[in-house]
Design an enzyme around this catalytic site. Sequence first.
Site, PDB file in Angstrom:
ATOM      1  N   GLU A 218     -26.932  30.701   9.905  1.00 13.54           N
ATOM      2  CA  GLU A 218     -25.998  31.658  10.508  1.00 13.54           C
ATOM      3  C   GLU A 218     -26.126  31.598  12.027  1.00 13.54           C
ATOM      4  O   GLU A 218     -27.233  31.439  12.545  1.00 13.54           O
ATOM      5  CB  GLU A 218     -26.328  33.073  10.059  1.00 13.54           C
ATOM      6  N   HIS A 242     -30.246  35.393  -2.165  1.00 10.80           N
ATOM      7  CA  HIS A 242     -29.201  34.365  -2.129  1.00 10.80           C
ATOM      8  C   HIS A 242     -29.733  32.954  -2.349  1.00 10.80           C
ATOM      9  O   HIS A 242     -29.188  32.183  -3.130  1.00 10.80           O
ATOM     10  CB  HIS A 242     -28.450  34.409  -0.798  1.00 10.80           C
ATOM     11  N   LYS A 337     -22.741  27.972  11.649  1.00 11.93           N
ATOM     12  CA  LYS A 337     -22.684  28.783  10.431  1.00 11.93           C
ATOM     13  C   LYS A 337     -22.314  27.836   9.298  1.00 11.93           C
ATOM     14  O   LYS A 337     -21.224  27.253   9.295  1.00 11.93           O
ATOM     15  CB  LYS A 337     -21.617  29.874  10.598  1.00 11.93           C
TER      16      LYS A 337
END
Length: 491
Positions: A218, A242, A337
């Site tokens: 990110e 995740h 990202k």
Amino acid sequence: MAGQPTTIVIFGATGDLTRRKLIPALFQLACKGRLPDPLRIVGFGRRDYSDDRFREFMGEGVQEFGQFAGRTGEWDTFSRSISYFKGDLETPDDYVRLKQTLEDSEGSGGGHRLFYLSISPRYFGSAIANLGSSGLGRDEGGWRRVVIEKPFGHDLESAQSLNRAVHNVFDEEQVYRIDHYLGKETVQNILVFRFGNRIFEPIWNREHVDNVQITAAETVSVGDRAGYYDQSGVVRDMVQNHLLQLLTMVAMEPPSTMDAESLRNHKVDVLRAIRRWTPEERALNTTLGQYRGYQDENGVAPGSDTPTYAALRLFVDNWRWQGVPFYLRTGKSMADKATEIVVQFRRPPHMMFSGAQDQENSPNMLSMSLQPDEGVHLKFGVKVPDQGMAMVSKDMSFHYDSAFKDQAIPEAYERLLQDSLEGDASLFIRSDHIEEAWRIVAPLLEDQEGPGTLRPQSYEPGSWGPAAADGLLSQLGHKWLGVGTDGDRHG
Ligand code: BG6
């Protein structure tokens, strides 16, 4: 013909998630004709809002964050199903009042109720207990389900105790624990790609796969979430949920059906097979990082050791994967990202073409780009024209946006809300999965937060994390592939 009424009660209705994600997703489902009829949405919150003010506030969210912002006529109709209920999460009487309100609107035939806990985790326990004591969660006249946002627990003990509290009120079949990654189309595509094709599964094992790399990078820093983040860190925020979810989807055995239990049994099997570390192995198999400037973020404790980056090497000890490293990395304030899974295949046993050097550096590689450029890429060697038998690596690519031009990829929350309304829990986390995932990261958290030696190394914002993370791969002769490397398609 309209069926029994359904009510979604959103606890934490004035919070960010409700107007950024939940209401826009529900509106999109309404526009697609995928919601039960009749449906009412009740926002439960502490602020002093009227129904109209709350609808207006939600409408602003749809305008700002929704995919269907322009559909004002449809919004006018849809928003009439939304109302506001002022209440306090810790006040039992407010739940009793809510129950009365729901009964009044449901009428004598009763109705179905979905309770969505979009609240700070410190209120999970009281909200669930109050749903129980008020009788709101009791199965009378319709089904009752509860959706619980992350984070589910702070460590193994708190997750176990929350599971116990939940099971005091609801059966496991009524519980929908969210990991929004599972709502992503491209994450579900891992299953279709693996089990809907004949050609990949026969080579999806230790005989042919050299290593697997899962990256969730990110560019954002922790920003205004520093207060939460500093107490959590990257392992709780991204790895425990995740990244381990992605790993289970890549490594699981083929389930016989797509039903929730079959699918989730196979995922839990993978977690159980993940090798447990000794303290020495932990240090050898982990790199933690913290971006420079993190300690100056508003809300971060002075001298904080909270990691914002993690790279791990895990092994899945079973027949299919024995000896194949699974590398996981994720971080804030990174160069790009991108969320991607790379499966690097083993090299041919013997190479007879010139340019083999290139093949050495770029073996067959399958990469699933989960976001932002959703697609799948397969890298293989081809002959360079007019240069004898020289070979070079090239990419065969599939991009969602060009392949499905007229079909926008829906928001993860659309799928998850629809499934929870339809009673399909396949894309939600079962209690045993969540506890197993905590068991995997618990020793790491102890090391990182206790007197252990695992401390984050500093990295530059806008970089690919601490250099030591490269060393983690080179120890076994590997290197990061895909995003952030020469073969990067993103930059
Ligand atoms: C959340 C984390 O669960 O996932 C955030 O709390 C993170 O810190 C986010 O930014 C990433 O989600 P996505 O869908 O943008 O990859």
